[in-house]
Design a protein around this motif. Structure first.
Motif, PDB file in Angstrom:
ATOM      1  N   ILE A 539     -59.585 -20.996   5.289  1.00 20.12           N
ATOM      2  CA  ILE A 539     -59.198 -20.338   4.037  1.00 20.12           C
ATOM      3  C   ILE A 539     -60.228 -20.620   2.954  1.00 20.12           C
ATOM      4  CG2 ILE A 539     -57.470 -20.341   2.178  1.00 20.12           C
ATOM      5  CD1 ILE A 539     -55.338 -20.779   4.355  1.00 20.12           C
ATOM      6  N   ALA A 540     -60.720 -21.860   2.894  1.00 18.24           N
ATOM      7  CA  ALA A 540     -61.760 -22.196   1.915  1.00 18.24           C
ATOM      8  C   ALA A 540     -63.031 -21.395   2.179  1.00 18.24           C
ATOM      9  CB  ALA A 540     -62.040 -23.696   1.947  1.00 18.24           C
ATOM     10  N   GLN A 541     -63.413 -21.247   3.445  1.00 18.20           N
ATOM     11  CA  GLN A 541     -64.589 -20.445   3.791  1.00 18.20           C
ATOM     12  C   GLN A 541     -64.397 -18.991   3.377  1.00 18.20           C
ATOM     13  OE1 GLN A 541     -64.871 -21.235   7.995  1.00 18.20           O
ATOM     14  NE2 GLN A 541     -66.397 -22.869   7.720  1.00 18.20           N
ATOM     15  N   TYR A 542     -63.191 -18.488   3.594  1.00 30.72           N
ATOM     16  CA  TYR A 542     -62.912 -17.087   3.259  1.00 30.72           C
ATOM     17  C   TYR A 542     -63.072 -16.855   1.759  1.00 30.72           C
ATOM     18  CZ  TYR A 542     -60.475 -12.597   3.140  1.00 30.72           C
ATOM     19  OH  TYR A 542     -60.164 -11.278   2.952  1.00 30.72           O
ATOM     20  N   TYR A 543     -62.712 -17.854   0.961  1.00 28.36           N
ATOM     21  CA  TYR A 543     -62.862 -17.739  -0.482  1.00 28.36           C
ATOM     22  C   TYR A 543     -64.198 -18.340  -0.929  1.00 28.36           C
ATOM     23  CZ  TYR A 543     -58.431 -15.543  -1.409  1.00 28.36           C
ATOM     24  OH  TYR A 543     -57.415 -14.623  -1.460  1.00 28.36           O
ATOM     25  N   ASN A 544     -65.248 -17.774  -0.377  1.00 29.86           N
ATOM     26  CA  ASN A 544     -66.624 -18.075  -0.803  1.00 29.86           C
ATOM     27  C   ASN A 544     -66.932 -19.575  -0.809  1.00 29.86           C
ATOM     28  OD1 ASN A 544     -66.622 -15.352  -1.162  1.00 29.86           O
ATOM     29  ND2 ASN A 544     -66.762 -15.379  -3.390  1.00 29.86           N
ATOM     30  N   ASN A 545     -66.489 -20.261   0.249  1.00 26.20           N
ATOM     31  CA  ASN A 545     -66.723 -21.699   0.380  1.00 26.20           C
ATOM     32  C   ASN A 545     -66.178 -22.472  -0.819  1.00 26.20           C
ATOM     33  OD1 ASN A 545     -68.057 -21.705   2.946  1.00 26.20           O
ATOM     34  ND2 ASN A 545     -69.831 -20.789   1.911  1.00 26.20           N
ATOM     35  N   ALA A 546     -64.893 -22.297  -1.057  1.00 19.29           N
ATOM     36  CA  ALA A 546     -64.214 -22.954  -2.178  1.00 19.29           C
ATOM     37  C   ALA A 546     -64.300 -24.468  -2.052  1.00 19.29           C
ATOM     38  CB  ALA A 546     -62.747 -22.525  -2.204  1.00 19.29           C
ATOM     39  N   LEU A 547     -64.245 -25.154  -3.205  1.00 19.54           N
ATOM     40  CA  LEU A 547     -64.114 -26.605  -3.192  1.00 19.54           C
ATOM     41  C   LEU A 547     -62.773 -26.931  -2.543  1.00 19.54           C
ATOM     42  CD1 LEU A 547     -65.016 -29.467  -4.013  1.00 19.54           C
ATOM     43  CD2 LEU A 547     -63.825 -29.105  -6.190  1.00 19.54           C
ATOM     44  N   LEU A 548     -62.785 -27.734  -1.483  1.00 21.92           N
ATOM     45  CA  LEU A 548     -61.585 -28.032  -0.707  1.00 21.92           C
ATOM     46  C   LEU A 548     -61.117 -29.445  -1.008  1.00 21.92           C
ATOM     47  CD1 LEU A 548     -59.515 -27.233   1.439  1.00 21.92           C
ATOM     48  CD2 LEU A 548     -61.181 -27.888   3.193  1.00 21.92           C
ATOM     49  N   ALA A 549     -59.911 -29.563  -1.567  1.00 19.13           N
ATOM     50  CA  ALA A 549     -59.362 -30.863  -1.967  1.00 19.13           C
ATOM     51  C   ALA A 549     -58.091 -31.144  -1.185  1.00 19.13           C
ATOM     52  CB  ALA A 549     -59.075 -30.877  -3.469  1.00 19.13           C
ATOM     53  N   PHE A 550     -58.138 -32.164  -0.349  1.00 18.92           N
ATOM     54  CA  PHE A 550     -56.946 -32.616   0.374  1.00 18.92           C
ATOM     55  C   PHE A 550     -56.209 -33.647  -0.473  1.00 18.92           C
ATOM     56  CE2 PHE A 550     -59.427 -30.976   3.850  1.00 18.92           C
ATOM     57  CZ  PHE A 550     -58.491 -30.485   4.742  1.00 18.92           C
ATOM     58  N   GLU A 551     -54.894 -33.479  -0.582  1.00 14.20           N
ATOM     59  CA  GLU A 551     -54.081 -34.554  -1.141  1.00 14.20           C
ATOM     60  C   GLU A 551     -53.989 -35.577  -0.022  1.00 14.20           C
ATOM     61  OE1 GLU A 551     -51.171 -37.119  -2.605  1.00 14.20           O
ATOM     62  OE2 GLU A 551     -50.927 -36.013  -0.744  1.00 14.20           O
ATOM     63  N   SER A 552     -54.652 -36.717  -0.195  1.00 16.47           N
ATOM     64  CA  SER A 552     -54.982 -37.572   0.957  1.00 16.47           C
ATOM     65  C   SER A 552     -53.978 -38.666   1.241  1.00 16.47           C
ATOM     66  CB  SER A 552     -56.357 -38.213   0.732  1.00 16.47           C
ATOM     67  OG  SER A 552     -56.315 -39.080  -0.388  1.00 16.47           O
TER      68      SER A 552
END
Length: 702
Positions: A539-552
């Motif tokens: 999904i992040a790749q689909y949105y132009n390599n979005a910044l991906l933040a996991f609630e860790s």
């Protein structure tokens, strides 16, 4: 006509007074159960000469009845009788025809049977009077009849205000079915105590005693013990001979064993919210025990009714599921402003006008004058919900007897949210939630899932009306940096655990003053952790390599603390490391654990939620939300916002209850806080290569 001095609210007040007359007419207007005029669903006007009710307004079911159709076509009872006798060689008299028309309508029009045959004790007069329906009862009867006419099982969970005869209507509707529609259709009444159940049955008993016996070919009707049981009764004549093959069982929640083994077709569960669970039984067990014997057939009935009693327990949980449409039951709510007794009339038209002017003038005031009053904003919201000025006037006076809003809302609720008391304090203003919902909530332009081709790394979408990915705006082809932000809140795999959520936020409007963060896509559901990580990357790749933040927090758990990780094996611990190898644009936080630093680990993947970061998330998002600087088109987000509270111990979370979650709201709050750290969105060259983003939010910096 009286003339009044003009004010800035004159035109609005005039409109309000006109609308108030319309609302009063819907409650007190012409609603004649005898003729049918003004009654809901009675749309067909007929005239029959020689019939005691010459002009009637009938339901479609009665109008389409062959007897009614033939008599109407003949023009009179006399003409029909003569024609019938001539064609059939019989000696039918006009009185027989009149009686058959009467019985025909009684068996197909419960409101007519209630008024002409059923008698109940009047609280005001203290004597037996015809069962004349009030506004709230007409509303509920309309729903019961809608389900009956649609040929579906009648399953209702009724949340109600007090003192309008809800239990009476439910029980006498069941009585109508047993007396006039079906036999072999056994019913059961269960209340908190057997005495309460007996009082409900007593209404049925009084109806039997008032019915003319000739309708059933006997002298009079009464209840007699069924097979020597004190809990079960059958309808008989004065001699104890069975007249209708229908059994009525009375039981209590405290002692419901007498209901075992009986084949019921109808059940009335009263004040279910007050059925307290014990070690040996619960409301769910008792109701499930009865329901298991009720077939899923037309005209089978199950009604669970209660006033509200807390935001937990079986009744609360079941009502929420019905409200969301995920239950076989239909959620029905009766607010206090449907009740005729909850009104306080004005002494004059001038007093009513001045009251309306004050209501409009104070509609933006969010501060109550004292603990025994409500704010002008709240009182005006009652008008917007449908209350008459007379209902609001009553509410103001009644509110003086209660020291807090929750207690008043439980007794005289205006909607099916506020009536449930809750232990903490709502974080978000309920009026602003509705304003933002109306302004931004909308259907997605795409529903389905995201996947990747076997021989290509290209990400593409697959439509599926039941898919868990919803998209409101597609990404565009502009080469940008710091535009899209994807946040992942990790839930559990089982259906009883919190769902996982992936939310994509568009930051592009922030290039301009007053720009708003906007949610453009969301995946929400239960999934294995490694699959969730994979899906988040796609999904992040689909949105132009979005910044991906996991609630860790979940990924940071030690093996001994994370049973779901143990179920999946040790390899799960390496999921985020694999994500780091495959996807560069990850949100990283500074490591603060001394052991990590000794081992050369200076950054860690993901956003960590703790007491301090959560407080900052809440404070930041409340400002954005109330200042209209955050757009979320997902209806589910507003549902979660409405049940998000600060508990007495200071912690935050959703109000406890089956189906209540806060994972969607959490992704919005995390995303809004992370966005504050990020550089402004900008256009870049097509070959721009994003690098891991190191956030400033960590335990030590906070």
């Amino acid at each position: 006509m009286a003339r009044y001095p003009k004010s800035e609210h004159t035109e609005e007040v005039k409109s309000m007074l006109a609308e108030n007359e319309v609302r009063l007419k819907s409650i007190f207007g012409t609603h004649d159960q005898y003729t049918g005029k003004g009654m809901e669903g009675h749309d067909y006007k007929v005239t029959i000469e020689g019939y005691p009710i010459r002009v009637q307004w009938l339901t479609k079911e009665v109008k389409d009845n062959p007897l009614y159709g033939s008599v109407v076509a003949a023009g009179s009872v006399e003409a029909y009788t003569e024609k019938f006798n001539e064609e059939n060689g019989t000696c039918l008299n006009e009185e027989d025809v009149v009686n058959q028309l009467f019985i025909t309508r009684c068996t197909r029009d419960p409101s007519f049977a209630f008024f002409t045959l059923f008698k109940i004790k009047s609280k005001k007069e203290g004597r037996m009077v015809p069962f004349k329906l009030n506004y709230a009862q007409r509303y509920l009867l309309g729903i019961l009849e809608e389900l009956r006419m649609n040929g579906v099982p009648i399953r209702i969970i009724l949340l109600k205000a007090r003192q309008w005869g809800g239990s009476t209507l439910v029980q006498l509707y069941i009585a109508w079915v047993q007396l006039f529609v079906l036999e072999g259709w056994y019913s059961v009444i269960i209340a908190q105590t057997k005495d309460t159940a007996k009082r409900i049955k007593a209404m049925y008993k009084k109806v039997l005693e008032s019915l003319p016996g000739f309708l059933f070919g006997t002298d009079e009707l009464k209840f007699s013990p069924y097979e020597h049981s004190s809990a079960d009764s059958v309808i008989t004549n004065k001699q104890g001979e069975k007249v209708r093959d229908n059994v009525i069982t009375v039981a209590s929640y405290e002692n419901f064993e007498s209901t075992r083994g009986m084949d019921y077709a109808m059940a009335h569960f009263s004040e279910v919210a007050y059925w307290r669970a014990t070690e040996t039984k619960s409301a769910e067990q008792v109701i499930t025990n009865i329901d298991s014997n009720i077939l899923e057939e037309p005209l089978t009935i199950e009604v669970s009714e209660s006033t509200a009693f807390g935001m937990s327990g079986y009744f609360y949980d079941e009502y929420q599921l019905a409200k969301k449409g995920t239950s076989s039951r239909r959620a029905v709510f009766v607010p206090f402003f449907y009740i005729e007794n909850d009104m306080l009339k004005f002494s004059s038209a001038r007093e009513r006008r001045l009251f309306a002017e004050e209501l409009v003038a104070n509609r933006d005031s969010d501060v109550a004058p004292d603990a025994n009053s409500e704010s002008g904003q709240y009182l005006y919201s009652l008008w917007k919900k449908g209350a008459t000025l007379e209902h609001i006037n009553w509410y103001i006076q009644k509110r003086k007897s209660f020291h807090d809003h929750a207690s008043m809302a439980s007794e005289a609720p205006s909607d099916d949210v506020e009536c449930f008391k809750f232990s903490g304090n709502r974080v978000f203003n309920i009026y602003h939630i509705e304003l933002m919902r109306e302004k931004y909530a909308k259907s997605p332009i795409f529903t389905g899932d995201v996947t990747q081709g076997k021989n290509s790394k290209k990400v593409h979408l697959v439509k599926n009306k039941n898919g868990l990915l919803r998209i409101w705006k597609q990404p565009d082809d502009l080469p940008t940096a710091h535009r899209y932000l994807a946040i992942v809140d990790v839930g559990g795999r089982s259906q009883n655990s919190d769902p996982s959520c992936i939310t994509v936020i568009d930051r592009w409007p922030l290039r301009f003053t007053g720009g708003k963060l906007e949610v453009v896509a969301r995946w929400h559901g239960h999934i294995r952790y490694d699959f969730l990580a994979y899906k988040a990357v796609k999904i992040a790749q689909y949105y132009n390599n979005a910044l991906l933040a996991f609630e860790s927090n979940t990924f940071d758990k030690k093996k001994a603390e994370a049973t779901e990780f143990v179920e999946q094996g040790d390899h799960i611990r390496g999921i985020l490391k694999k994500v780091e190898d495959e996807y560069k644009n990850l949100y990283m936080r500074a490591a603060t654990d001394p052991e990590d630093i000794r081992n050369g680990v200076y950054t860690k993947i993901g956003f960590q939620t703790n007491a301090k970061t959560k407080q900052d998330m809440v404070d930041n998002f409340v400002v954005l939300f109330e200042d209209d600087l955050f757009i979320d088109p997902d209806e589910r987000m507003y549902e979660e916002t409405a049940i998000y509270e600060q508990r007495p111990n200071g912690s935050y979370g959703n109000i406890q209850g089956r189906g209540n979650h806060d994972d969607i709201l959490m992704t919005d709050m995390i995303g809004a806080l992370i966005s504050d750290e990020m550089p402004p969105p900008q256009l870049v060259k097509a070959d721009y290569d994003p690098q891991p983003f190191r956030g400033e939010l960590n335990e030590s910096s906070l």
